[in-house]
Write a protein that holds these residues in place. Structure first.
Motif, PDB file in Angstrom:
ATOM      1  N   TRP A  42      40.260 119.715 -21.213  1.00 40.59           N
ATOM      2  CA  TRP A  42      39.419 120.686 -21.417  1.00 40.59           C
ATOM      3  C   TRP A  42      39.838 121.814 -20.461  1.00 40.59           C
ATOM      4  O   TRP A  42      39.304 123.048 -20.435  1.00 40.59           O
ATOM      5  N   ARG A  43      40.820 121.509 -19.310  1.00 40.59           N
ATOM      6  CA  ARG A  43      40.908 122.516 -18.407  1.00 40.59           C
ATOM      7  C   ARG A  43      41.395 123.955 -18.814  1.00 40.59           C
ATOM      8  O   ARG A  43      42.418 123.898 -19.592  1.00 40.59           O
ATOM      9  N   GLY A  44      40.950 125.059 -18.742  1.00 33.61           N
ATOM     10  CA  GLY A  44      41.374 126.418 -19.155  1.00 33.61           C
ATOM     11  C   GLY A  44      41.054 126.450 -20.533  1.00 33.61           C
ATOM     12  O   GLY A  44      41.150 127.704 -21.120  1.00 33.61           O
ATOM     13  N   ARG A  45      40.212 125.500 -21.124  1.00 33.69           N
ATOM     14  CA  ARG A  45      39.725 125.964 -22.473  1.00 33.69           C
ATOM     15  C   ARG A  45      38.600 126.238 -22.558  1.00 33.69           C
ATOM     16  O   ARG A  45      37.663 126.108 -21.825  1.00 33.69           O
ATOM     17  N   GLY A  46      38.253 126.981 -23.683  1.00 31.85           N
ATOM     18  CA  GLY A  46      36.895 127.311 -24.004  1.00 31.85           C
ATOM     19  C   GLY A  46      36.711 128.488 -25.179  1.00 31.85           C
ATOM     20  O   GLY A  46      37.688 128.325 -26.153  1.00 31.85           O
ATOM     21  N   GLN A  47      35.657 129.294 -24.983  1.00 31.30           N
ATOM     22  CA  GLN A  47      35.804 130.405 -25.956  1.00 31.30           C
ATOM     23  C   GLN A  47      36.260 131.694 -25.308  1.00 31.30           C
ATOM     24  O   GLN A  47      36.461 131.468 -23.953  1.00 31.30           O
ATOM     25  N   ARG A  48      36.040 132.807 -25.936  1.00 32.93           N
ATOM     26  CA  ARG A  48      36.594 134.077 -25.425  1.00 32.93           C
ATOM     27  C   ARG A  48      35.898 134.195 -24.309  1.00 32.93           C
ATOM     28  O   ARG A  48      36.428 134.907 -23.316  1.00 32.93           O
ATOM     29  N   VAL A  49      34.478 134.297 -24.128  1.00 34.42           N
ATOM     30  CA  VAL A  49      33.653 134.648 -23.297  1.00 34.42           C
ATOM     31  C   VAL A  49      33.257 133.700 -22.053  1.00 34.42           C
ATOM     32  O   VAL A  49      32.657 134.054 -21.028  1.00 34.42           O
ATOM     33  N   VAL A  50      33.515 132.298 -22.359  1.00 37.14           N
ATOM     34  CA  VAL A  50      33.372 131.292 -21.373  1.00 37.14           C
ATOM     35  C   VAL A  50      34.210 130.316 -21.602  1.00 37.14           C
ATOM     36  O   VAL A  50      34.611 129.809 -22.557  1.00 37.14           O
ATOM     37  N   ALA A  51      35.019 129.805 -20.551  1.00 37.60           N
ATOM     38  CA  ALA A  51      35.904 128.740 -20.242  1.00 37.60           C
ATOM     39  C   ALA A  51      35.746 127.809 -19.301  1.00 37.60           C
ATOM     40  O   ALA A  51      35.160 128.108 -18.139  1.00 37.60           O
ATOM     41  N   VAL A  52      36.432 126.759 -19.448  1.00 35.42           N
ATOM     42  CA  VAL A  52      36.655 125.877 -18.059  1.00 35.42           C
ATOM     43  C   VAL A  52      37.739 126.551 -17.229  1.00 35.42           C
ATOM     44  O   VAL A  52      38.842 126.932 -17.778  1.00 35.42           O
ATOM     45  N   SER A  53      37.384 126.497 -16.031  1.00 37.44           N
ATOM     46  CA  SER A  53      38.298 127.344 -15.093  1.00 37.44           C
ATOM     47  C   SER A  53      39.721 126.619 -15.178  1.00 37.44           C
ATOM     48  O   SER A  53      39.767 125.337 -15.186  1.00 37.44           O
ATOM     49  N   GLU A  54      40.773 127.292 -15.152  1.00 31.94           N
ATOM     50  CA  GLU A  54      42.277 126.880 -14.844  1.00 31.94           C
ATOM     51  C   GLU A  54      42.249 125.962 -13.445  1.00 31.94           C
ATOM     52  O   GLU A  54      43.079 124.998 -13.319  1.00 31.94           O
ATOM     53  N   ALA A  55      41.551 126.417 -12.562  1.00 39.06           N
ATOM     54  CA  ALA A  55      41.619 125.638 -11.199  1.00 39.06           C
ATOM     55  C   ALA A  55      41.095 124.414 -10.885  1.00 39.06           C
ATOM     56  O   ALA A  55      41.140 123.843 -10.041  1.00 39.06           O
ATOM     57  N   HIS A  56      39.834 124.243 -11.793  1.00 36.26           N
ATOM     58  CA  HIS A  56      39.168 123.398 -11.277  1.00 36.26           C
ATOM     59  C   HIS A  56      38.125 122.974 -12.650  1.00 36.26           C
ATOM     60  O   HIS A  56      37.367 123.717 -13.107  1.00 36.26           O
ATOM     61  N   SER A  57      38.196 121.690 -13.154  1.00 38.58           N
ATOM     62  CA  SER A  57      37.760 121.402 -14.680  1.00 38.58           C
ATOM     63  C   SER A  57      36.406 121.333 -14.402  1.00 38.58           C
ATOM     64  O   SER A  57      35.583 121.050 -15.379  1.00 38.58           O
TER      65      SER A  57
END
Ligand code: NAP
Length: 341
Positions: free
Chosen positions: A281-296
């Motif tokens: 999930w890290r860094g993934r999500g939708q255009r407007v909201v996502a899991v942070s690249e830095a901290h899942s």
């Protein structure tokens, strides 16, 4: 003079940056203003909800009733015997500023809790914790006002229902208790907690002074956690699940790398971040909201206006963790308001 305004936007009062509107809104700076606001609500039979800096809430578009922004200030040293000190802190004080001030004054114990966003009054609600220290270890008691009766009560720490990132203020009925001040016990002689791996590594395994520990916590946090002032977020979106030791052991045989830690009453704490990472999930999500690249554990808002998109991503993550690990992740921030049409 305190004014109660209607239809006030809360966009600047929540660090997730969601669009929401309070039916009624008042910012209170002292007891008189608080009493006046509570009278206003009681005359109109409005529900009352306190809001600090909005750093641990997910707001639906409409917040019915009166939203009270606690803007009270003041820190008093009530006792100091040269070994221990007792501080009374107003709910509207900024938490991190308090931590900095305490360390400067030689009052120790809060160093690990530096840079946690939010107000002093919000801190007991979720019993903020970081790097092995929990607020509840330092709380002597909490002054509250019952919003229904306007009565002031003092709750000793033992009556606050503190648990892992929770308290009675987060449970049903707790919303009727408005925290107006927090009494903290601090030490003149520091006994520091720096055994979290990330801290130890940053300290090169060398015992720090309280100031060094606080600065290290700030540096480590800044590296790993997106600043809500730059990227809207509410810190950890999920709590680390606490499960039975037996369940953790069974899971550990399937996933030997899963980090597990002993928790209260013989239970075990699992790393939510590890499970979320494991599922990609890290860094993934939708255009407007996502899991942070830095901290899942952190969801970042890149343009969502309403809670819907944020909650949809959170639900998708919860479903995949449940499916793979059989563990139900709980949301850490509080969901407030009504979804509306
Ligand atoms: P970390 O040091 O990389 O550790 C990862 C996870 O392992 C944390 O969730 C932590 O649990 C757990 N852990 C590590 N060492 C442990 C030990 N010796 N005993 C028990 N548990 C241990 O953590 P991080 O993600 O960078 O976060 C650092 C700290 O800040 C954590 O304590 C975290 O809870 C806190 N934090 C809180 C929020 C929030 O919004 N509430 C946001 C970010 C970070 P715990 O989380 O239970 O400590």
């Amino acid at each position: 003079m305190m004014a109660v305004a209607s239809g006030v936007s809360l966009a600047d009062h929540n660090t997730l940056g969601l669009q929401a509107s309070a039916e009624w809104f008042a910012s209170v700076r002292n007891r008189e203003e608080l009493d006046a606001a509570l009278n206003f609500a009681s005359e109109r039979q409005l529900p009352v909800r306190a809001l600090g800096e909005g750093s641990n809430v997910i707001l639906h578009p409409r917040l019915p009733g009166l939203v009270l922004h606690m803007a009270t200030r003041g820190v008093q040293l009530r006792k100091d015997d040269g070994r221990r000190a007792l501080l009374r802190c107003a709910a509207g004080e900024n938490w991190h500023q308090l931590v900095l001030w305490c360390c400067e004054q030689g009052l120790h114990g809060l160093e690990n809790l530096a840079l946690i966003p939010g107000s002093v009054g919000a801190a007991p609600v979720q019993n903020i914790g970081a790097y092995g220290v929990e607020l509840s270890e330092h709380v002597v008691g909490v002054e509250v006002v019952d919003v229904a009766s306007g009565a002031v009560e003092y709750l000793p720490a033992g009556d606050c229902g503190f648990g892992y990132r929770t308290s009675r203020f987060k449970q049903a009925g707790g919303e009727n208790l408005l925290i107006t001040a927090v009494d903290l016990r601090l030490d003149r002689e520091a006994s520091l907690c720096w055994d979290y791996p990330s801290l130890k590594a940053a300290l090169n395994n060398t015992s720090p002074t309280p100031e060094e520990l606080m600065q290290t916590v700030m540096a480590v946090r800044t590296q790993r956690l997106p600043d809500p002032a730059v990227v809207p977020n509410v810190g950890s979106f999920f709590k680390n699940p606490i499960v039975s030791a037996d369940f953790a052991e069974t899971l550990g045989t399937r996933y030997p790398a899963l980090p597990v830690y002993p928790a209260a009453a013989g239970s075990t704490k699992l790393s939510a971040a590890w499970m979320i990472d494991q599922l990609g999930w890290r860094g993934r999500g939708q255009r407007v909201v996502a899991v942070s690249e830095a901290h899942s554990l952190v969801l970042v808002n890149r343009g969502a206006d309403t809670a819907e998109a944020v909650l949809a991503l959170a639900s998708a993550i919860q479903a995949s963790v449940l499916d793979e690990f059989g563990v139900a992740l709980e949301l850490e921030p509080q969901l407030l308001g009504e979804a509306g049409d």
